[in-house]
Design a protein around this motif. Structure first.
Motif, PDB file in Angstrom:
ATOM      1  N   UNK A 122       0.817  -1.223   0.000  1.00 41.82           N
ATOM      2  CA  UNK A 122       0.000   0.000   0.000  1.00 41.82           C
ATOM      3  C   UNK A 122       0.849   1.271   0.000  1.00 41.82           C
ATOM      4  N   UNK A 123       0.361   2.300  -0.663  1.00 43.31           N
ATOM      5  CA  UNK A 123       0.955   3.631  -0.575  1.00 43.31           C
ATOM      6  C   UNK A 123       0.659   4.146   0.832  1.00 43.31           C
ATOM      7  N   UNK A 124       1.674   4.636   1.528  1.00 44.31           N
ATOM      8  CA  UNK A 124       1.527   5.063   2.922  1.00 44.31           C
ATOM      9  C   UNK A 124       1.379   6.578   3.005  1.00 44.31           C
ATOM     10  N   UNK A 125       0.252   7.020   3.566  1.00 45.17           N
ATOM     11  CA  UNK A 125       0.002   8.445   3.777  1.00 45.17           C
ATOM     12  C   UNK A 125      -0.457   8.656   5.214  1.00 45.17           C
ATOM     13  N   UNK A 126      -0.603   9.910   5.589  1.00 42.50           N
ATOM     14  CA  UNK A 126      -1.044  10.276   6.929  1.00 42.50           C
ATOM     15  C   UNK A 126      -2.250  11.194   6.805  1.00 42.50           C
ATOM     16  N   UNK A 127      -3.161  11.151   7.778  1.00 41.06           N
ATOM     17  CA  UNK A 127      -4.328  12.032   7.699  1.00 41.06           C
ATOM     18  C   UNK A 127      -3.923  13.499   7.688  1.00 41.06           C
ATOM     19  N   UNK A 149      -4.189   2.238  -0.624  1.00 43.56           N
ATOM     20  CA  UNK A 149      -3.613   3.406   0.036  1.00 43.56           C
ATOM     21  C   UNK A 149      -3.941   3.295   1.512  1.00 43.56           C
ATOM     22  N   UNK A 150      -2.897   3.173   2.332  1.00 37.68           N
ATOM     23  CA  UNK A 150      -3.082   3.071   3.772  1.00 37.68           C
ATOM     24  C   UNK A 150      -2.850   4.439   4.397  1.00 37.68           C
ATOM     25  N   UNK A 151      -3.880   4.949   5.079  1.00 42.72           N
ATOM     26  CA  UNK A 151      -3.785   6.270   5.692  1.00 42.72           C
ATOM     27  C   UNK A 151      -3.774   6.091   7.208  1.00 42.72           C
ATOM     28  N   UNK A 152      -2.700   6.548   7.828  1.00 38.42           N
ATOM     29  CA  UNK A 152      -2.525   6.438   9.272  1.00 38.42           C
ATOM     30  C   UNK A 152      -3.062   7.689   9.946  1.00 38.42           C
ATOM     31  N   UNK A 153      -3.704   7.503  11.093  1.00 40.76           N
ATOM     32  CA  UNK A 153      -4.227   8.635  11.851  1.00 40.76           C
ATOM     33  C   UNK A 153      -3.074   9.425  12.467  1.00 40.76           C
TER      34      UNK A 153
END
Length: 194
Positions: free
Chosen positions: A16-21, A98-102
């Motif tokens: 997954x593409x790693x993003x942040x909120x 796409x995995x979005x971390x809090x």
């Protein structure tokens, strides 16, 4: 006879593409692809669309834009569909995770507290009780004294000053996944006993 070349499908990442909120709006979802696809396709959300986004990503005259904060944390699956070229087979849509971390949130502390005498019977001062908005994640072990340097020295949330002076104390919500740490500081003045 006209012979057309099909558009480049590209190779999406296997992870997954790693993003942040808290990440800024991104127009570069294919930066992590080993081979970029043709950029005239459409990004579509698969599944129940989060309230913060439409079914397809908005086009901003250059690229499709994803605002991670609008998606919310968790794993999101989009598919990228490039258009068909006359005479060429219809390309299959490409799923992209796409995995979005809090993002960590250090909460809100007042700018300062009323001065305290070093022999005040109310000491130790419970630093966690000073938050006007609670941090997330919340822990009693994330406090440091940054009066003289950063990153400072770890301190107990039950603050007992040793000497009079002005202290700058920091609560740090640690980094999480692809999200940077967040911190909040408070200044506390300790007077010497009369």
């Amino acid at each position: 006879i006209t012979v057309n070349d099909p558009l480049l499908i590209g190779n999406p990442p296997s992870s997954p593409i790693q993003l942040c909120t808290s990440s800024p709006i991104t127009d570069t979802l294919w930066n992590s692809w080993s081979t970029s696809p043709d950029q005239n396709g459409t990004w579509t959300y698969l599944g129940i669309t989060p309230p913060g986004i439409a079914g397809t990503l908005p086009f901003n005259n250059f690229q499709y834009s994803l605002n991670p904060g609008n998606c919310g944390f968790g794993n999101h699956i989009f598919q990228y569909q490039i258009p068909t070229v006359a005479g060429c087979p219809t390309p299959s849509p490409i799923p992209v995770n796409i995995n979005i971390t809090s993002a960590p949130d250090a909460g809100v502390l007042p700018n300062n507290v009323p001065p305290i005498c070093i022999n005040d019977p109310g000491l130790p001062l419970n630093l966690n009780s000073l938050f006007t908005t609670a941090p997330a994640p919340f822990s009693t072990t994330y406090w440091t004294d940054v009066t003289n340097n950063v990153p400072g020295n770890p301190i107990n949330y039950l603050f007992t000053p040793i000497n009079p002076g002005v202290y700058t104390l920091r609560y740090t919500a640690p980094l999480s996944g692809n999200c940077p740490a967040d911190y909040e500081e408070i200044e506390i003045t300790i007077h010497d006993k009369p």
